[in-house]
Each structure stands twice: as structure tokens, then as C-alpha cells.
Scaffold this motif. Structure first.
Motif, PDB file in Angstrom:
ATOM      1  N   GLY A  73       9.580  -6.152  -9.605  1.00 19.81           N
ATOM      2  CA  GLY A  73       7.982  -6.131  -9.173  1.00 19.81           C
ATOM      3  C   GLY A  73       6.872  -6.137 -10.738  1.00 19.81           C
ATOM      4  O   GLY A  73       6.021  -6.859 -11.182  1.00 19.81           O
TER       5      GLY A  73
ATOM      6  N   ILE B  41       7.013  -9.619 -11.582  1.00 24.12           N
ATOM      7  CA  ILE B  41       5.833 -10.649 -10.986  1.00 24.12           C
ATOM      8  C   ILE B  41       5.027 -10.131 -11.526  1.00 24.12           C
ATOM      9  O   ILE B  41       3.961 -10.850 -11.295  1.00 24.12           O
ATOM     10  N   GLY B  42       4.529  -9.077 -11.130  1.00 26.11           N
ATOM     11  CA  GLY B  42       3.400  -8.880 -11.972  1.00 26.11           C
ATOM     12  C   GLY B  42       3.018  -9.244 -13.106  1.00 26.11           C
ATOM     13  O   GLY B  42       1.529  -9.894 -13.743  1.00 26.11           O
TER      14      GLY B  42
ATOM     15  N   THR C 148      -4.083   1.898  -6.678  1.00 25.59           N
ATOM     16  CA  THR C 148      -2.727   0.940  -5.940  1.00 25.59           C
ATOM     17  C   THR C 148      -2.528   1.886  -4.899  1.00 25.59           C
ATOM     18  O   THR C 148      -1.660   1.264  -3.750  1.00 25.59           O
TER      19      THR C 148
ATOM     20  N   PHE D 178      -0.376  -1.912   3.152  1.00 28.28           N
ATOM     21  CA  PHE D 178       1.140  -3.130   2.539  1.00 28.28           C
ATOM     22  C   PHE D 178       2.420  -2.689   3.814  1.00 28.28           C
ATOM     23  O   PHE D 178       3.275  -4.043   3.794  1.00 28.28           O
TER      24      PHE D 178
ATOM     25  N   TRP E 121       1.315  -4.788   6.532  1.00 27.85           N
ATOM     26  CA  TRP E 121       1.879  -6.249   6.633  1.00 27.85           C
ATOM     27  C   TRP E 121       3.144  -6.846   6.373  1.00 27.85           C
ATOM     28  O   TRP E 121       3.300  -7.673   6.511  1.00 27.85           O
ATOM     29  N   LEU E 122       4.576  -6.300   5.181  1.00 27.63           N
ATOM     30  CA  LEU E 122       5.421  -6.623   4.824  1.00 27.63           C
ATOM     31  C   LEU E 122       6.650  -5.299   5.325  1.00 27.63           C
ATOM     32  O   LEU E 122       7.672  -6.000   4.982  1.00 27.63           O
TER      33      LEU E 122
ATOM     34  N   THR F 214      10.149  -4.952   0.480  1.00 25.73           N
ATOM     35  CA  THR F 214       9.203  -6.027   0.187  1.00 25.73           C
ATOM     36  C   THR F 214       8.170  -5.566  -0.688  1.00 25.73           C
ATOM     37  O   THR F 214       7.442  -5.587  -1.563  1.00 25.73           O
ATOM     38  N   PHE F 215       7.527  -4.055   0.519  1.00 24.61           N
ATOM     39  CA  PHE F 215       6.182  -3.721   0.119  1.00 24.61           C
ATOM     40  C   PHE F 215       6.216  -3.416  -1.668  1.00 24.61           C
ATOM     41  O   PHE F 215       4.816  -2.982  -2.042  1.00 24.61           O
TER      42      PHE F 215
ATOM     43  N   ALA G 255       5.673  -5.343  -3.828  1.00 23.05           N
ATOM     44  CA  ALA G 255       4.402  -6.317  -3.988  1.00 23.05           C
ATOM     45  C   ALA G 255       3.538  -4.931  -4.467  1.00 23.05           C
ATOM     46  O   ALA G 255       3.560  -5.050  -5.690  1.00 23.05           O
TER      47      ALA G 255
ATOM     48  N   ALA H 220       3.961  -4.644  -8.428  1.00 17.04           N
ATOM     49  CA  ALA H 220       3.970  -6.247  -8.700  1.00 17.04           C
ATOM     50  C   ALA H 220       2.018  -5.829  -9.445  1.00 17.04           C
ATOM     51  O   ALA H 220       1.653  -6.477 -10.263  1.00 17.04           O
ATOM     52  N   ILE H 221       1.782  -5.347  -8.573  1.00 16.44           N
ATOM     53  CA  ILE H 221      -0.129  -4.979  -8.633  1.00 16.44           C
ATOM     54  C   ILE H 221      -0.515  -4.074  -9.716  1.00 16.44           C
ATOM     55  O   ILE H 221      -1.344  -4.317 -10.585  1.00 16.44           O
TER      56      ILE H 221
END
Length: 303
Positions: A117, A120-121, A154, A161, A164-165, A170-171, A174, A177-178
Motif C-alpha cells: 500500500g 502504490i500510494g 478514508t 471498496f 468493488w474489489l 486487494t481492497f 487500496a 494506498a489512499i
């Protein structure tokens, strides 16, 4: 020679508006004039306003004092072991879980999630900040959206999420990362936007290309703000991990603490919190050391 004769031979001090102005600007001017042209000027004592030289390992003093107070209070019986166990009890629990192998698995899982995370962030925050800070079009498109994202809690995005994921790994990555990219973007974008316009004029006078201007002026000038965002992002990755690892997880420090809550194991919960704190402190220290090396050219109160 008598004292009266000596006074008559001594040259009179100059008077007038010029002398008064010089005295006002330099209080020691009259003393130097009275001492004569050959006398050394009196040295004024300068009061130091800086904090002074940095103490070695000074940041460990606070945690060590807290540990000492905790140990003394536990030994004196001032703390209920069911509420806050003694430090040696927590260490014994950690050694037992490490020997059993569960603690090593949980730490490895948490480190892997936080690292994914964070990377990616970090990449997203740097790229978006560069696009928004170096281009008016990028600023118009990106900055408003990021500000809206910053205003949304967040952790409130977790249900969306998951839809979605999925509810797997994965979530979690994500969300981390946010949490990481927002402070990195805000501080780097602010540093890029805050470059003094005089440096822009200097680059134009020197005939620098846009690439050379960004490389030689913009990037070095924005590094202090970038490192501030980097420190906040590193800490944010650990803060979000505590909550995320309690949602459909089978391993990790957060999962370990959640299971300990169900069984009333306070020592395991405190152990998890200590490990999170140690990881956060260590990662922040690494960023500080990197910052001092990269910004060794900068003279500030910190160095």
C-alpha cells in the motif's frame, strides 16, 4: 606631566549630528573613540538563539522514560494487570507467540500489506503532485478531486471498496494506498506551488530549458515538503492497517489483536500496539535519516 596637562593634550571627542547618528547605530562607537585609534574594538557578546547541538539518540529519551514509568507503576502495584499488564508480562507473551510461530506470520503479513500500500500510494502521490504542481491544466483537473477525496473519511470507503474489489487482500492494499498518497500529494504539491517566483525569473534570465529548470530548481526546492509528506504517509500506512486487518483477515497484527479482544487477552493487545509503535517509530527514523542525507546542503534549526 600633571593630570591637567594630560587632559589638555588628549584630542577632544567629535560632536555633532553625525556622531549622534553613529552612536545610535553602534552603541560602542563612543567607547572606541575614547580609547583612541590604535585600540582594538570591543567585542560584543552575541546571544545564541538556536536550540544548540543535536543530542545523540535524543528521540529515544521519551519512549525510555515512558517505559520506566510503566515498569515502576507495575512493580508498585499501581496498575491493575487486567487493565494494563506489566512490561515483562508483555515481553514474555511476545516470546511465547514468537516461539509458537504465530507472531512471525502475523508480522510478516502486516509488513507485506503495509509495504504494498505504501509503494502504490507513494507513486500515486508523487505523480499527481508533479502533474498538478507543474501544469495549470493538471492543477485544474487533479487538485479539486484530491481535495474532495481528502474530505471523505478514508475508512468510510471500506464498504464501497469491498463491493468493488472483493473482501480479500486487494481492497486492504487500496485503502492503505489512499491513506498514504493524500499527505504525500498535499505536501509535495504545496512545496511545488510555493517555489519563489524570483527563482523562475532567474531561470528565465539564465536561459534554462523547462527540463533544466525543473531538475535544478523545482525538484531541490520541493524536497523538504516531499519528506514531510513522506513521513506522514509512512505513519498513515500503519494506522490504517490496524482497522483493515480486523476485516475478513486470517493473519496480521490487527487480526491477532481482534482475536485477543474476544478472549480478553490484554497482554496480546498491548503487544500488538507496541509492535505497531516500534514499526512506526523505526520507519519514521529511516525517513529522517534519508532526509538529512539528501538535504545535507540545507542549513536549518534541525541541523
Amino acid at each position: 606631566m600633571t593630570d591637567t596637562a594630560s587632559e589638555q593634550l588628549a584630542p577632544p571627542l567629535p560632536t555633532g549630528p553625525a556622531t549622534a547618528a553613529a552612536t545610535t547605530a553602534d552603541p560602542g562607537a563612543v567607547d572606541r573613540a575614547a580609547a583612541g585609534p590604535g585600540a582594538a574594538p570591543a567585542r560584543r557578546r552575541v546571544r545564541r538563539l538556536a536550540p544548540g547541538r543535536r543530542l545523540p539518540y535524543a528521540r529515544l529519551l521519551g519512549p525510555v522514560l515512558l517505559l520506566v514509568v510503566w515498569s515502576v507503576a507495575s512493580a508498585a502495584g499501581a496498575l491493575d494487570p487486567r487493565t494494563l499488564p506489566a512490561p515483562w508480562t508483555v515481553v514474555h507473551t511476545g516470546a511465547h507467540l514468537w516461539t509458537a510461530g504465530t507472531l512471525r506470520t502475523d508480522i510478516g503479513t502486516s509488513l507485506w500489506r503495509a509495504t504494498q500500500g505504501f509503494l502504490i500510494g507513494l507513486a500515486a502521490g508523487v505523480v499527481l503532485a508533479l502533474l498538478a504542481g507543474l501544469s495549470r491544466i493538471g492543477e485544474a483537473v487533479i487538485d479539486g478531486s484530491v481535495q474532495i477525496n481528502r474530505a471523505i473519511p478514508t475508512l468510510g470507503l471500506i464498504p464501497l471498496f469491498i463491493l468493488w474489489l472483493g473482501i480479500g487482500e486487494t481492497f486492504k492494499v487500496a485503502i492503505i494506498a489512499i491513506v498514504v498518497y493524500i499527505p504525500i500529494y498535499l505536501n509535495l504539491y504545496s512545496a511545488l506551488s510555493g517555489i519563489d517566483n524570483r527563482f523562475v525569473e532567474l531561470g528565465e534570465v539564465l536561459g534554462l530549458s523547462r527540463l533544466a529548470f525543473i531538475r535544478d530548481i523545482v525538484i531541490p526546492g520541493s524536497l523538504p515538503g516531499f519528506f514531510v509528506g513522506l513521513r506522514l504517509g509512512v505513519t498513515g500506512s500503519w494506522l490504517s492497517l490496524v482497522v483493515l486487518e480486523q476485516i475478513n483477515a486470517t493473519s496480521g497484527l490487527g487480526y491477532m489483536m481482534f482475536q485477543a479482544q474476544n478472549y480478553g487477552q490484554t497482554d496480546v493487545i498491548v503487544l500488538g500496539l507496541l509492535i505497531y509503535g516500534i514499526f512506526g517509530f523505526a520507519s519514521d527514523t529511516v525517513v529522517r535519516v534519508l532526509e538529512r542525507r539528501v538535504l545535507s546542503w540545507r542549513r536549518s534549526l534541525s541541523n
